[in-house]
Design an enzyme around this catalytic site. Structure first.
Site, PDB file in Angstrom:
ATOM      1  N   HIS A   1      79.736 106.238   6.679  1.00 52.56           N
ATOM      2  CA  HIS A   1      79.485 105.230   7.062  1.00 52.56           C
ATOM      3  C   HIS A   1      79.485 104.591   5.964  1.00 52.56           C
ATOM      4  O   HIS A   1      79.990 105.755   4.618  1.00 52.56           O
ATOM      5  CB  HIS A   1      78.599 104.368   8.001  1.00 52.56           C
ATOM      6  CG  HIS A   1      78.327 105.727   9.446  1.00 52.56           C
ATOM      7  ND1 HIS A   1      78.961 105.067  10.177  1.00 52.56           N
ATOM      8  CD2 HIS A   1      76.870 105.818   9.594  1.00 52.56           C
ATOM      9  CE1 HIS A   1      78.289 105.446  10.996  1.00 52.56           C
ATOM     10  NE2 HIS A   1      77.629 105.812  11.255  1.00 52.56           N
TER      11      HIS A   1
ATOM     12  N   GLU B   1      71.743 102.170   7.327  1.00 50.30           N
ATOM     13  CA  GLU B   1      72.419 103.905   7.540  1.00 50.30           C
ATOM     14  C   GLU B   1      72.379 104.686   6.304  1.00 50.30           C
ATOM     15  O   GLU B   1      72.218 105.793   5.895  1.00 50.30           O
ATOM     16  CB  GLU B   1      72.349 104.299   9.119  1.00 50.30           C
ATOM     17  CG  GLU B   1      73.113 106.219   9.008  1.00 50.30           C
ATOM     18  CD  GLU B   1      74.053 106.088  10.002  1.00 50.30           C
ATOM     19  OE1 GLU B   1      74.475 107.378  10.016  1.00 50.30           O
ATOM     20  OE2 GLU B   1      73.978 105.590  10.856  1.00 50.30           O
TER      21      GLU B   1
ATOM     22  N   GLU C   1      71.831 115.067  11.565  1.00 51.81           N
ATOM     23  CA  GLU C   1      71.005 113.743  11.823  1.00 51.81           C
ATOM     24  C   GLU C   1      69.417 114.013  11.155  1.00 51.81           C
ATOM     25  O   GLU C   1      69.328 114.909  11.804  1.00 51.81           O
ATOM     26  CB  GLU C   1      71.045 112.946  12.989  1.00 51.81           C
ATOM     27  CG  GLU C   1      72.536 113.330  13.812  1.00 51.81           C
ATOM     28  CD  GLU C   1      72.632 111.777  13.760  1.00 51.81           C
ATOM     29  OE1 GLU C   1      72.721 111.519  12.825  1.00 51.81           O
ATOM     30  OE2 GLU C   1      74.302 111.581  14.259  1.00 51.81           O
TER      31      GLU C   1
END
Length: 741
Positions: free
Chosen positions: A572, A587, A704
């Protein structure tokens, strides 16, 4: 050949100038009129002629009368109005000067009576009446034998310059070209020229009443002028016809005490040279010394001798008439020497040092031998083998009485025995018997030498082990070492206190080792050895050797990622915040923080690391993997935080795809360390055809790190310490992956 001087008329041989004779003395025919009352014609007819013929054994005096006889010897000029020589002549041997000759018989027949006095060869004024006693010369109360004797001319006393000057301690120089005499001491000179009334005292021009002259091969000068020019005092004793000269006392301008190498030096500086000096021991104390200076007076204070001085107890002056005594009180006897300066303006008394003790001690793992002396000393060393010995010679230094021939307290740390002796006069020898080769480190001190036998680094060896690099340092003796990473993170220092490098050539590490360069240097006091390793990455180290061993063994953890190209992709960014946490955390911020920390760790380990973004910016998914492919990265790691509709969802997941056969192994290695390090729920390693995984040309994984939608894990993901632990876990997984290749 004729010349006239006052009442004198002299004839000389044409081949010999005045004052010269082939035999070395004056040869002169002197004609003197009998008396003032005779007429010129009578005087012209009656002469007394005297020729002094000198040789090594006698003086011969010849007298000719004016009537009849033979002629003068060939080559001699006739006196004015004179006639032939008489047939008879008188010859007298060993006649003293000033002898009177009365010629009565022949003169009575002529009606004349004359009385004549023979004159001496010195050019003094004619004397009438009784002869004066001979002049005497005394210097400092002692009569000086002078040949020819002094004489008086025009009221001035002339003396042979060499006798007077040397008796006063002055030097005499003669310059024949200029006919000049130079008399004096350093800094004080008198210059006189034969036959001239002008003289020079220092830089000043002075006019003399009577000029210097040469008589009987000697240079005669006015004694008062020369003596006073040299700073002496002149006295005249009319009763004894004696000239007395007294030197002006030399001033002791300065006395210094210097602790020179090998000897204590007592330096005496003078204003003028002395007539005499003498050094002797005190009758009542043989350890004391007395330096007698004559003539001298003190013009300075003596230096103070510290109470702690090991050699001297004190210095003092004692008057001694016109002289001065410098008394040197020593604490004990020993060799000494007096050294006068060539110019006479100084004296140096050297009191040579002694070895007063030898001690053995231990400083850590280093044996120490301390040689104690009265002051600083010079030394020479010699190393011998079979058996190993170190020989230390101290020239000019003697052993003090009672110094033991063998020093107690050994053996210790490879030092087996210490012996002392005096193999040569004024040479002290200290011998160290060693168990093996031990190059010394010798430090001169103010009161002797400190001999240390530190371990010497004689060799070093490199070994490349599985994932490690080993360095072994070989020493000549036991030692202790420490190792630390320097603040720059690129250098590891191994310090061996008091050790010394003795490696002719330092071998450098080979390819693939955990160090790329090694340097040796001495530092500290006492100096120690620093072994500095240049490490492109640092993963850890350990010392395998213990204190007291004769070697130091260091192991460096290797880096399996050294030189590897690794692409780190923080997910991102920019207008894409990624998942959001309950408290509003994003995030994209967590991903970037962990990625930058991972880059730092991998770079420190020697990897070539690139990141998709270094700040908050948006990067298309395809552009991310295209960058990694273009860079030909060895692996690709994408970092994310998870999210779910339920706040209870938690744990760590790791994804891979079948794009590369090694992707699964890379995912397993990283996932295992994440679970071990972070302690979160293990949600397993899974396959997914994410774009960044599917199109990667190298092993690729996506991690993750937790659920940002879970309030507890959101708090962890935004904690910097958790972010650092996550980066370390990923680094360890990458290390495992490359180590298992």
């Amino acid at each position: 050949m004729t010349r006239t001087t006052g009442q004198w008329r002299e004839w000389h041989h044409p081949e010999h100038p005045p004052g010269h004779h082939p035999g070395g003395r004056s040869s002169r025919l002197s004609i003197e009129p009998f008396c003032r009352g005779f007429s010129y014609k009578m005087i012209k007819r009656y002469w007394l002629a005297k020729e002094m013929v000198a040789d090594k054994s006698s003086h011969e005096e010849w007298t000719w009368l004016p009537q009849g006889g033979s002629r003068l010897p060939q080559g001699w000029g006739l006196p004015q109005g004179g006639s032939r020589l008489p047939q008879g002549r008188t010859r007298t041997r060993r006649n003293p000067l000033f002898r009177s000759l009365a010629l009565v018989g022949r003169m009575a027949a002529a009606g004349l009576l004359a009385l004549a006095l023979l004159s001496s060869p010195q050019p003094a004024a004619a004397q009438t009446g009784a002869a004066s006693p001979p002049l005497r010369l005394e210097v400092e109360g002692k009569e000086v034998a002078v040949d020819p004797p002094p004489f008086i001319d025009a009221g001035r006393t002339l003396v042979p310059i060499r006798f007077a000057a040397e008796a006063l301690g002055a030097q005499v120089g003669w310059h024949p070209e200029q006919q000049q005499v130079v008399v004096g001491f350093p800094g004080r000179q008198v210059v006189l020229t034969i036959g001239r009334n002008q003289a020079r005292v220092g830089d000043a021009e002075v006019t003399l009443d009577v000029p210097p002259r040469i008589v009987a091969g000697r240079t005669f000068v006015p004694v008062r002028f020369v003596a006073e020019g040299l700073g002496a005092t002149v006295e005249w004793d009319a009763d004894t016809y004696t000239v007395r000269l007294w030197r002006q006392p030399s001033q002791v301008r300065r006395v210094t005490l210097n602790r020179a190498v090998g000897a204590a030096e007592i330096r005496v500086e003078l204003s003028a040279p002395l007539l005499s000096h003498r050094l002797e021991t005190r009758p009542d104390d043989p350890t004391g010394l007395v330096l007698s200076l004559y003539p001298a007076v003190p013009a300075t204070a003596l230096p103070e001798v510290p109470e702690s001085d090991p050699l001297l107890a004190g210095l003092r002056f004692e008057p001694d008439g016109r002289g001065l005594r410098l008394v040197v009180d020593r604490r004990r006897g020993g060799p000494y020497r007096l050294e006068p300066d060539p110019d006479g303006l100084g004296l140096t008394l050297k009191l040579f040092y002694q070895v007063t003790g030898v001690e053995v001690s231990q400083d850590g793992w280093v044996p120490v031998v301390t040689i104690r002396t009265d002051g600083p000393v010079a030394y020479q060393t010699l190393t011998l083998a079979q058996p190993h010995r170190l020989v230390i010679d101290l020239p000019g230094v003697t052993p003090a009485p009672g110094l033991p021939a063998e020093v107690p307290g050994v053996p210790t740390l490879g030092l087996q025995r210490v012996r002392t002796g005096e193999p040569l006069p004024q040479v002290t020898r200290v011998v160290l018997d060693l168990a093996g080769p031990r190059p010394p480190v010798i430090t001169p001190t103010a009161d002797g030498l400190v001999v240390r036998l530190p371990p010497h680094l004689t060799d070093l060896r490199w070994e490349a082990l599985q994932g490690r690099t080993r360095l072994t340092l070989l020493l000549t003796g036991p030692a202790a070492a420490t190792a630390e990473l320097l603040p720059d993170g690129r250098h590891l220092r191994v310090r061996i206190p008091q050790a010394v490098a003795a490696v002719p050539q330092v071998p450098q590490p080979g390819p693939g080792m955990a160090a790329t360069r090694i340097t040796l240097s001495q530092s500290g006091s006492p100096p120690g050895l620093d072994v500095v390793l240049e490490v492109p990455y640092y993963q850890g180290h350990r010392l395998l050797s213990g204190p007291g061993e004769g070697q130091v063994v260091l192991e460096l953890e290797g880096s399996p990622v050294y030189g590897r190209r690794i692409w780190v992709d923080p997910g991102h960014g920019g207008h894409d915040p990624g998942a959001l946490g309950p408290s509003g955390s994003q995030e994209k911020q967590v991903n970037l923080a962990v990625a930058l920390r991972l880059r730092e760790l991998l770079t420190q380990a020697g990897a070539q690391v690139q990141v998709t973004r270094q700040d908050d910016r948006f990067v298309e998914l395809r552009a991310r993997i295209q960058g990694a492919n273009a860079a030909q990265a060895d692996i690709f790691v994408s970092i994310h935080a998870n999210s779910a509709g339920s706040p209870q969802a938690a744990g760590i997941e790791t994804y891979y795809w079948d794009n590369h056969p090694e992707s699964a192994r890379l995912a397993q290695a990283i996932h295992r360390h994440l679970i071990e390090e972070l302690g979160l729920r293990d949600r397993g390693v899974k396959k997914n055809d994410y774009l960044v995984l599917r199109e990667a040309r190298m092993p690729a994984v996506l991690v993750e790190l937790g659920f940002i939608s879970n309030p507890e894990e959101e708090r962890l993901l935004t904690d910097p310490s958790f972010q650092q632990r996550a980066a370390i876990a990923i680094q360890k997984g990458i290390f495992d992956y490359f180590q298992q290749e």
